[in-house]
Design an enzyme around this catalytic site. Sequence first.
Site, PDB file in Angstrom:
ATOM      1  N   GLU A 143      12.459   3.867  28.812  1.00  0.00           N
ATOM      2  CA  GLU A 143      13.558   4.837  28.786  1.00  0.00           C
ATOM      3  C   GLU A 143      13.472   5.817  27.619  1.00  0.00           C
ATOM      4  O   GLU A 143      13.719   7.021  27.787  1.00  0.00           O
ATOM      5  CB  GLU A 143      14.904   4.104  28.751  1.00  0.00           C
ATOM      6  CG  GLU A 143      15.325   3.484  30.056  1.00  0.00           C
ATOM      7  CD  GLU A 143      14.646   2.152  30.351  1.00  0.00           C
ATOM      8  OE1 GLU A 143      14.866   1.600  31.445  1.00  0.00           O
ATOM      9  OE2 GLU A 143      13.882   1.670  29.472  1.00  0.00           O
ATOM     10  N   HIS A 212      24.508  -5.761  32.875  1.00  0.00           N
ATOM     11  CA  HIS A 212      24.523  -4.760  33.927  1.00  0.00           C
ATOM     12  C   HIS A 212      25.941  -4.279  34.246  1.00  0.00           C
ATOM     13  O   HIS A 212      26.165  -3.654  35.280  1.00  0.00           O
ATOM     14  CB  HIS A 212      23.868  -5.309  35.199  1.00  0.00           C
ATOM     15  CG  HIS A 212      22.397  -5.504  35.080  1.00  0.00           C
ATOM     16  ND1 HIS A 212      21.848  -6.506  34.315  1.00  0.00           N
ATOM     17  CD2 HIS A 212      21.359  -4.831  35.618  1.00  0.00           C
ATOM     18  CE1 HIS A 212      20.528  -6.442  34.397  1.00  0.00           C
ATOM     19  NE2 HIS A 212      20.203  -5.431  35.177  1.00  0.00           N
TER      20      HIS A 212
END
Length: 407
Positions: A143, A212
């Site tokens: 990322e 998450h």
Amino acid sequence: MAVVFQGIGAATAISSTNASVSTRMPFSSRGSPSGGKASFLIVRSDGRLSSGSNSRCRRADQLITNAVATKAESSTASTSSKPGHELLLFEALREGLEEEMDRDPRVCVMGEDVGHYGGSYKVTKGLAEKYGDLRVLDTPIAENSFTGMAIGAAMTGLRPIVEGMNMGFLLLAFNQISNNCGMLHYTSGGQFKIPVVIRGPGGVGRQLGAEHSQRLESYFQSIPGIQMVACSTPYNAKGLMKAAIRSENPVVLFEHVLLYNLKERIPDEEYVLNLEEAEMVRPGEHVTILTYSRMRYHVMQAAKTLVNKGYDPEVIDIRSLKPFDLYTIGNSVKKTHRVLIVEECMRTGGIGASLTAAINENFLDYLDAPIVCLSSQDVPTPYAGTLEEWTVVQPAQIVTAVEQLCG
């Protein structure tokens, strides 16, 4: 309108520590009222139910089956007779993205699995075949690297869209977003513009676990130079996507993991929304309820109960998380004199805390009661479904808060 609910996860900002809590206090009487894969449920405007496939749905019977309340509800014609076309929210995002890629060859997409796989929630499905691997670029699981690459591409004139497979993963790119994406226009003396869109799913899903289920709005809110918006319907998802891509500023677009399969009829004609404008969802007189993203539907479910109890709440989807639309918010506060903020973000240092500070600084004299803020608890989101629900604001809590505010 037909609404679909998924069973399982398919101006400047003002920061403040002044987070309001719900309390019982004597109030002035002014303005008080008189008295992986998933299953999803499609609820159409005529009351018919149909199910969609996609297979790990649990507790579908607990989903809100009629979440959109209006001030004066009346029967409407079937959605099939209305102009426009029906899309799920993730399809609306894709349509907006595809229209902008057709319109401007500088627009490109990069992220993990965004290419031939079509993205983890299929927002980019089919785009690699249409535009090629250079404009829809699959990246390694890195990322920080591909976010930095997108920022560099923007500096050279491209208009990249970065998809985070999950917003929590973008914490790995926080250095690039904070030190480069938000600041390079300023630190370069205006020599560079950074027209980057950073988007992806976040929020509490259905037993996705703590890592998450992150709500990172408040993390990015403190970065100078970045705009933030949160979509909540297919209509505003497409309009905000197009506006974000056309903006010369870096924009973070928050999408909720449980709203991707929400369905709505949107216009056939092109439209672009204002990135800095809130949406009046339901006009009312007794209390202003400010919310965004998934909590919009919890609020609207509570609004139906409140109307039956004799209250008339005004509901505003703030949409723009930075900057706040203080014009729309202020006009509502001046009318109702009471404010309830409902968010899924954490209580400490969340969007609600900043919004509370902004309202107190600008509209304190119009308030007849302290601002009440309902937020998620400051704990990691549990995996157990019942515990997970306890950490997030539920409609019954909203009803109770309004009764306390207006009582």
